[in-house]
Write an enzyme that holds these catalytic residues in place. Sequence first.
Site, short mmCIF file in Angstrom:
data_model
loop_
_atom_site.label_atom_id
_atom_site.label_comp_id
_atom_site.label_asym_id
_atom_site.label_seq_id
_atom_site.Cartn_x
_atom_site.Cartn_y
_atom_site.Cartn_z
N ARG A 1 0.84 -1.21 0.00
CA ARG A 1 0.00 0.00 0.00
C ARG A 1 0.87 1.25 0.00
O ARG A 1 2.03 1.23 0.42
CB ARG A 1 -0.98 -0.02 1.15
CG ARG A 1 -0.37 -0.05 2.52
CD ARG A 1 -1.46 -0.15 3.56
NE ARG A 1 -0.97 -0.78 4.78
CZ ARG A 1 -1.76 -1.20 5.75
NH1 ARG A 1 -3.06 -1.08 5.66
NH2 ARG A 1 -1.25 -1.76 6.83
N THR B 1 -3.22 -3.54 19.80
CA THR B 1 -3.00 -2.25 20.48
C THR B 1 -2.60 -1.20 19.45
O THR B 1 -2.25 -1.54 18.32
CB THR B 1 -1.87 -2.38 21.53
OG1 THR B 1 -0.64 -2.64 20.86
CG2 THR B 1 -2.16 -3.49 22.52
N VAL C 1 -2.07 -8.02 15.33
CA VAL C 1 -2.84 -7.14 14.44
C VAL C 1 -2.37 -5.68 14.50
O VAL C 1 -2.44 -4.95 13.53
CB VAL C 1 -4.34 -7.23 14.81
CG1 VAL C 1 -5.19 -6.33 13.92
CG2 VAL C 1 -4.84 -8.66 14.73
N GLY C 2 -1.89 -5.26 15.68
CA GLY C 2 -1.65 -3.84 15.89
C GLY C 2 -0.38 -3.28 15.26
O GLY C 2 -0.31 -2.10 14.96
N ASP D 1 -6.06 -4.27 28.69
CA ASP D 1 -5.71 -3.01 28.03
C ASP D 1 -5.06 -2.13 29.10
O ASP D 1 -5.38 -2.25 30.29
CB ASP D 1 -6.98 -2.32 27.49
CG ASP D 1 -6.68 -1.19 26.51
OD1 ASP D 1 -7.02 -1.34 25.32
OD2 ASP D 1 -6.12 -0.15 26.94
N LYS E 1 6.28 0.66 14.15
CA LYS E 1 5.11 0.39 15.02
C LYS E 1 4.91 -1.12 15.09
O LYS E 1 4.34 -1.72 14.18
CB LYS E 1 3.88 1.09 14.43
CG LYS E 1 2.56 0.86 15.13
CD LYS E 1 1.53 1.88 14.63
CE LYS E 1 0.12 1.62 15.10
NZ LYS E 1 -0.65 0.75 14.16
N ASP F 1 1.50 -2.45 12.35
CA ASP F 1 1.15 -2.44 10.93
C ASP F 1 1.73 -1.23 10.21
O ASP F 1 1.18 -0.77 9.23
CB ASP F 1 -0.38 -2.49 10.76
CG ASP F 1 -1.08 -1.34 11.47
OD1 ASP F 1 -0.40 -0.53 12.12
OD2 ASP F 1 -2.31 -1.23 11.36
N GLU G 1 -3.08 5.97 4.07
CA GLU G 1 -2.67 4.95 3.10
C GLU G 1 -3.73 4.72 2.03
O GLU G 1 -4.94 4.80 2.31
CB GLU G 1 -2.42 3.63 3.83
CG GLU G 1 -1.27 3.72 4.80
CD GLU G 1 -1.25 2.58 5.82
OE1 GLU G 1 -0.15 2.16 6.17
OE2 GLU G 1 -2.32 2.13 6.26
N ARG H 1 -13.70 -6.95 8.40
CA ARG H 1 -12.83 -7.75 7.54
C ARG H 1 -11.51 -8.12 8.23
O ARG H 1 -10.96 -9.20 8.02
CB ARG H 1 -12.62 -7.11 6.17
CG ARG H 1 -11.60 -5.95 6.09
CD ARG H 1 -10.15 -6.45 5.97
NE ARG H 1 -9.25 -5.49 5.39
CZ ARG H 1 -8.18 -4.99 6.00
NH1 ARG H 1 -7.87 -5.31 7.25
NH2 ARG H 1 -7.38 -4.16 5.36
P1 NAD Z 1 -7.84 1.87 19.32
O1 NAD Z 1 -7.01 3.09 19.50
O2 NAD Z 1 -9.33 1.98 19.30
O3 NAD Z 1 -7.47 0.80 20.45
C1 NAD Z 1 -6.17 0.50 20.81
C2 NAD Z 1 -6.14 0.11 22.28
O4 NAD Z 1 -4.81 -0.32 22.59
C3 NAD Z 1 -6.46 1.26 23.22
O5 NAD Z 1 -7.56 0.91 24.04
C4 NAD Z 1 -5.18 1.44 24.03
O6 NAD Z 1 -5.40 1.81 25.38
C5 NAD Z 1 -4.55 0.05 23.94
N1 NAD Z 1 -3.12 -0.01 24.18
C6 NAD Z 1 -2.14 0.80 23.69
N2 NAD Z 1 -0.94 0.40 24.16
C7 NAD Z 1 -1.17 -0.70 24.93
C8 NAD Z 1 -0.33 -1.56 25.66
N3 NAD Z 1 0.99 -1.37 25.72
N4 NAD Z 1 -0.89 -2.60 26.34
C9 NAD Z 1 -2.23 -2.80 26.30
N5 NAD Z 1 -3.08 -1.99 25.61
C10 NAD Z 1 -2.56 -0.96 24.95
O7 NAD Z 1 -7.32 1.22 17.97
P2 NAD Z 1 -8.05 0.10 17.08
O8 NAD Z 1 -8.88 0.73 16.02
O9 NAD Z 1 -8.66 -0.92 17.98
O10 NAD Z 1 -6.77 -0.51 16.34
C11 NAD Z 1 -5.82 -1.24 17.07
C12 NAD Z 1 -4.61 -1.46 16.21
O11 NAD Z 1 -4.91 -2.33 15.13
C13 NAD Z 1 -4.05 -0.18 15.57
O12 NAD Z 1 -2.65 -0.17 15.74
C14 NAD Z 1 -4.42 -0.30 14.13
O13 NAD Z 1 -3.51 0.37 13.29
C15 NAD Z 1 -4.38 -1.80 13.93
N6 NAD Z 1 -5.19 -2.31 12.82
C16 NAD Z 1 -4.67 -3.29 12.08
C17 NAD Z 1 -5.40 -3.83 11.05
C18 NAD Z 1 -4.85 -4.97 10.25
O14 NAD Z 1 -5.43 -5.37 9.24
N7 NAD Z 1 -3.77 -5.57 10.67
C19 NAD Z 1 -6.69 -3.35 10.77
C20 NAD Z 1 -7.22 -2.37 11.58
C21 NAD Z 1 -6.47 -1.83 12.63
#
Ligand code: NAD
Length: 345
Positions: free
Chosen positions: A50, A206, A229-230, A166, A236, A232, A61, A117
């Site tokens: 992307r 996260t 998942v987080g 969390d 990060k 990405d 993106e 998705r």
């Molecule tokens: P969000 O901000 O709604 O939730 C993230 C949560 O993580 C928050 O509640 C925060 O308090 C918590 N957090 C942060 N650091 C932490 C830690 N060290 N320990 C425990 N908890 C912690 O975000 P979201 O929309 O739920 O997205 C979460 C992540 O997933 C993001 O990084 C996003 O980029 C990623 N994401 C990935 C995909 C994928 O296809 N892989 C798709 C969507 C989102």
Amino acid sequence: MPQLNVVPFVSVDNMMKLVHAIGIEQVMVELAQRIEDDFRRWESFDKTPRIASHSDVGVIELMPTSDGQTYGFKYVNGHPANMRRGLQTVTAFGVLAEVATGYPVLLSEMTILTALRTAAMSALAARYLAPKGATTMALIGNGSQSEFQALAFRAICGITEVRLYDLSTDATAKCARNLAGSGLRVVSCGSAEDAILGAQIITTVTADKQYATILSGNMIGPGVHINAVGGDCPGKTELAGDILLRSDIFVEYPPQTRIEGEIQQLPADHPVTELWQVMTGAAKGRRDARAITLFDSVGFAIEDFSALCYLRDKLATLPFCEDLDMIADPDDPRDLFGMLLRAKP
Ligand code: NAD
């Protein structure tokens, strides 16, 4: 012939109505099937990592792909600091277009569709990789994506218990509240260590724009599946490097995951397995009961294409869209200017 100058538009309101009309879990089951079908015909798609525009606070993106008949793209952002301003970390919208004419045929909100998705993709990967009979999942990060993940793993993998953690106890309380009545046993935990106790599947979801260590090496024993998942984006990530060295790593599209995924921490030639090959039977999934499997999820354009095509097909029988006057349509296709002149008030 569909009217090509009028583009069906799915608003957030209509997306929510559509999801409820079908059922949240059922949507994710059907999305997982659609993604799997498209992954099995991987070679028919145009693929590119992307296109990312980074700033100090986040990323914007574009995610394009085409199967030669239909073109799709998603616009998506990732801004972890948004939460503190009362905004979503991730928002998205997407378009499908007809390759034959280049005309758009669908415009949709994709903030909700992305959560659906992503969770469907995670659970689909786990169906191939998680240890047999897994019933318990740790869910670390209880923000926007979290409930979708929990319900997809219930519907697609048969998970019966989720263990939440969390940094924010409010986030965990919100997640537990939203999952009440879902049929899942929900356990709120005070630490990530506590959350992973007895879990055969560990989901990290996260948001933090740094090399975070949500899981360290000593937390991960043999036989678990990690759904990361987080992490990405460049810079990060969520997992300690030594976990990666002990894991069998599965990815969507290596050229993108090497830039954005957990494996950005590894040398560029570290072996990974492409999930589409596991789905076609060309590559092995889980080797044995003691292997640590890792789905290094970043989200790939084909998953969004699948989701948009799924939505387009649902709209054939469900009324949850409105017509957008988005494409200029002069009676004489050469006379765009004349059409504008005639519209002069
Ligand atoms: P969000 O901000 O709604 O939730 C993230 C949560 O993580 C928050 O509640 C925060 O308090 C918590 N957090 C942060 N650091 C932490 C830690 N060290 N320990 C425990 N908890 C912690 O975000 P979201 O929309 O739920 O997205 C979460 C992540 O997933 C993001 O990084 C996003 O980029 C990623 N994401 C990935 C995909 C994928 O296809 N892989 C798709 C969507 C989102």
